[in-house]
Scaffold this motif. Structure first.
Motif, PDB file in Angstrom:
ATOM      1  N   ARG A 202       0.852  -1.242   0.019  1.00 25.78           N
ATOM      2  CA  ARG A 202      -0.020  -0.003   0.021  1.00 25.78           C
ATOM      3  C   ARG A 202       0.746   1.192   0.326  1.00 25.78           C
ATOM      4  NH1 ARG A 202      -4.746   1.259   4.439  1.00 25.78           N
ATOM      5  NH2 ARG A 202      -5.718   2.820   3.441  1.00 25.78           N
ATOM      6  N   ILE A 203       2.075   1.108   0.795  1.00 23.02           N
ATOM      7  CA  ILE A 203       2.996   2.342   0.552  1.00 23.02           C
ATOM      8  C   ILE A 203       3.370   2.603  -0.685  1.00 23.02           C
ATOM      9  CG2 ILE A 203       5.140   2.902   1.444  1.00 23.02           C
ATOM     10  CD1 ILE A 203       4.611   1.484   4.125  1.00 23.02           C
ATOM     11  N   PHE A 204       3.644   1.787  -1.301  1.00 22.70           N
ATOM     12  CA  PHE A 204       4.265   1.848  -2.604  1.00 22.70           C
ATOM     13  C   PHE A 204       3.038   2.241  -3.745  1.00 22.70           C
ATOM     14  CE2 PHE A 204       7.776  -1.713  -1.951  1.00 22.70           C
ATOM     15  CZ  PHE A 204       8.526  -0.718  -1.343  1.00 22.70           C
ATOM     16  N   GLU A 205       2.122   1.656  -3.634  1.00 19.20           N
ATOM     17  CA  GLU A 205       1.155   2.084  -4.457  1.00 19.20           C
ATOM     18  C   GLU A 205       0.584   3.523  -4.248  1.00 19.20           C
ATOM     19  OE1 GLU A 205      -1.246  -2.452  -5.115  1.00 19.20           O
ATOM     20  OE2 GLU A 205      -2.077  -0.931  -3.694  1.00 19.20           O
ATOM     21  N   ASN A 206       0.436   4.016  -2.952  1.00 18.97           N
ATOM     22  CA  ASN A 206       0.066   5.323  -2.911  1.00 18.97           C
ATOM     23  C   ASN A 206       1.067   6.301  -3.318  1.00 18.97           C
ATOM     24  OD1 ASN A 206      -2.072   4.202  -1.536  1.00 18.97           O
ATOM     25  ND2 ASN A 206      -1.946   5.433   0.509  1.00 18.97           N
ATOM     26  N   ILE A 207       2.333   5.952  -3.047  1.00 18.04           N
ATOM     27  CA  ILE A 207       3.371   6.824  -3.752  1.00 18.04           C
ATOM     28  C   ILE A 207       3.322   6.990  -5.179  1.00 18.04           C
ATOM     29  CG2 ILE A 207       5.935   7.231  -4.002  1.00 18.04           C
ATOM     30  CD1 ILE A 207       6.074   6.333  -1.127  1.00 18.04           C
ATOM     31  N   LEU A 208       3.201   5.614  -5.877  1.00 17.08           N
ATOM     32  CA  LEU A 208       3.281   5.632  -7.329  1.00 17.08           C
ATOM     33  C   LEU A 208       1.921   6.441  -7.853  1.00 17.08           C
ATOM     34  CD1 LEU A 208       4.207   2.000  -7.802  1.00 17.08           C
ATOM     35  CD2 LEU A 208       5.488   4.269  -8.498  1.00 17.08           C
ATOM     36  N   SER A 209       0.884   6.336  -7.117  1.00 16.93           N
ATOM     37  CA  SER A 209      -0.512   7.135  -7.450  1.00 16.93           C
ATOM     38  C   SER A 209      -0.265   8.662  -7.213  1.00 16.93           C
ATOM     39  CB  SER A 209      -1.333   6.549  -6.583  1.00 16.93           C
ATOM     40  OG  SER A 209      -1.921   5.362  -6.835  1.00 16.93           O
ATOM     41  N   ASN A 210       0.392   8.912  -6.196  1.00 19.60           N
ATOM     42  CA  ASN A 210       0.862  10.325  -6.144  1.00 19.60           C
ATOM     43  C   ASN A 210       1.614  10.934  -7.172  1.00 19.60           C
ATOM     44  OD1 ASN A 210       0.618  12.713  -4.226  1.00 19.60           O
ATOM     45  ND2 ASN A 210       2.910  12.481  -4.698  1.00 19.60           N
ATOM     46  N   VAL A 211       2.697   9.692  -7.692  1.00 19.00           N
ATOM     47  CA  VAL A 211       3.556  10.439  -8.745  1.00 19.00           C
ATOM     48  C   VAL A 211       2.714  10.526 -10.167  1.00 19.00           C
ATOM     49  CG1 VAL A 211       5.201   9.554 -10.547  1.00 19.00           C
ATOM     50  CG2 VAL A 211       5.582   9.356  -7.998  1.00 19.00           C
ATOM     51  N   LEU A 212       1.843   9.484 -10.291  1.00 17.15           N
ATOM     52  CA  LEU A 212       1.090   9.612 -11.642  1.00 17.15           C
ATOM     53  C   LEU A 212      -0.005  10.990 -11.599  1.00 17.15           C
ATOM     54  CD1 LEU A 212      -0.079   5.829 -11.863  1.00 17.15           C
ATOM     55  CD2 LEU A 212       1.387   7.366 -13.479  1.00 17.15           C
ATOM     56  N   LYS A 213      -0.267  11.397 -10.421  1.00 20.24           N
ATOM     57  CA  LYS A 213      -1.174  12.639 -10.534  1.00 20.24           C
ATOM     58  C   LYS A 213      -0.515  13.710 -10.373  1.00 20.24           C
ATOM     59  CE  LYS A 213      -4.347  12.209  -7.191  1.00 20.24           C
ATOM     60  NZ  LYS A 213      -5.135  12.140  -6.035  1.00 20.24           N
ATOM     61  N   TYR A 214       0.567  14.062 -10.000  1.00 15.95           N
ATOM     62  CA  TYR A 214       1.421  15.141 -10.004  1.00 15.95           C
ATOM     63  C   TYR A 214       2.701  15.283 -10.660  1.00 15.95           C
ATOM     64  CZ  TYR A 214      -1.853  16.161  -6.239  1.00 15.95           C
ATOM     65  OH  TYR A 214      -2.986  16.333  -5.476  1.00 15.95           O
ATOM     66  N   SER A 215       3.045  14.227 -11.105  1.00 14.96           N
ATOM     67  CA  SER A 215       4.407  14.469 -11.805  1.00 14.96           C
ATOM     68  C   SER A 215       4.567  14.949 -13.229  1.00 14.96           C
ATOM     69  CB  SER A 215       4.879  12.880 -12.173  1.00 14.96           C
ATOM     70  OG  SER A 215       6.023  12.596 -12.868  1.00 14.96           O
ATOM     71  N   SER A 216       5.585  15.521 -13.566  1.00 15.84           N
ATOM     72  CA  SER A 216       5.470  16.408 -14.921  1.00 15.84           C
ATOM     73  C   SER A 216       6.765  15.463 -15.638  1.00 15.84           C
ATOM     74  CB  SER A 216       6.203  17.763 -14.566  1.00 15.84           C
ATOM     75  OG  SER A 216       5.435  18.384 -13.640  1.00 15.84           O
TER      76      SER A 216
END
Length: 294
Positions: A202-216
């Motif tokens: 869940r830690i990895f998934e939440n961070i990756l989801s955050n990356v997909l949301k805000y990453s440029s």
């Protein structure tokens, strides 16, 4: 001479009595300390017990036990209230999901109809607002799950490399759709940590989801030989001040428009529950999140 000897004897006797008294007090303090630790660490109705007959020590012990009982009662009320609140929130989120699914279904049907440009414009607004409401509903449901995190989560000897690789692979298609090509650096040495596996996923998934949301773009992940896990991505929508708040519950980049955002707050909670540490830094438009488990 006899008087001097008598005085010396009395003084020695007093000293012996005081030493014995001091020893008994220290022994009682040690009993209280050990008993207090045992009561706090065990989920039982035990109380502190001592062998001393000293009235002041006994009074202190009674006072501590009364406070421990009150603390235990307050904890029980909190846990029961937490479960009730969790149940209410879960029910609300489920109740909201049903009409939202229906609304999105009708929106899809309307898209297939011949409608004017103005109607199409309004339809896009409705769909956008519906999606925002759906996201808020999901975050409400996510919040209810954070209330159910067990402080004494079951840990096992997990291979960080394997779980890390599996999670990254599951996000491959999503990264491809977002035109993000991640740089992945995973050490050859197998890293094992005593951790809860579901928490780590869940830690990895939440961070990756955050990356997909805000990453440029420019996303990089690394697992070092010392067990440190580093996520870094370009995030032009952030700044150094904002990054200091990204682990706060309810914080999002669009904080002026929205008041929810639990992904990274949950990550921090789960990392700390698994005896780990997490930090975020922002340098030259690059957000870096570092995690390390003891």
């Amino acid at each position: 001479m006899n008087i001097v000897l008598l005085l010396i004897f009395i003084l020695v006797l007093i000293c012996v009595i005081l030493v014995v008294k001091l020893y008994l007090i220290k022994h009682s303090i040690k009993e209280i300390k050990n008993g207090f630790t045992d009561v706090l660490e065990s989920d039982t109705n035990n109380i502190i017990t001592i062998s001393s007959s000293d009235k002041d020590i006994k009074a202190l012990t009674i006072n501590l036990n009364n406070n421990l009982i009150e603390l235990r009662n307050q904890k029980l009320k909190y846990e029961n209230g937490n479960q009730e609140l969790k149940k209410i929130i879960t029910n609300i989120s489920h109740d909201l999901r049903t009409p939202l699914t229906a609304i999105n279904g009708y929106i899809d049907l309307l898209k297939e109809e011949d409608i004017s440009k103005t109607q199409e414009k309004y339809l896009k607004i409705v769909q956008r607002k519906s999606n925002e409401l759906k996201e808020l509903t999901e975050q409400l449901f996510e919040f209810s799950k954070t209330m159910d995190v067990d402080i004494n989560i079951k840990k096992e000897n997990c291979c960080i490399n394997e779980i890390f690789e599996e999670t990254l692979i599951s996000y491959y298609n999503i990264f491809k759709e977002k035109n993000i090509i991640p740089t992945v650096l995973i050490c050859n040495e197998k890293i094992y940590k005593a951790i809860n596996k579901n928490s780590l996923i869940r830690i990895f998934e939440n961070i990756l989801s955050n990356v997909l949301k805000y990453s440029s773009g420019d996303f990089k992940v690394e697992l070092k030989n010392n067990g440190e896990i580093i996520f870094s991505n370009k995030a032009t929508s952030l700044d150094a001040t904002t990054v200091q708040k990204i682990f706060d519950r309810y914080f999002t980049v669009e904080n002026a428009k929205k008041s929810t955002g639990l992904g990274l707050a949950i990550v921090k909670q789960l990392v700390e529950l698994n005896s780990g540490s997490i930090e975020a830094n922002f340098i030259k438009d690059m957000l870096t999140i570092k995690i390390k488990f003891n």
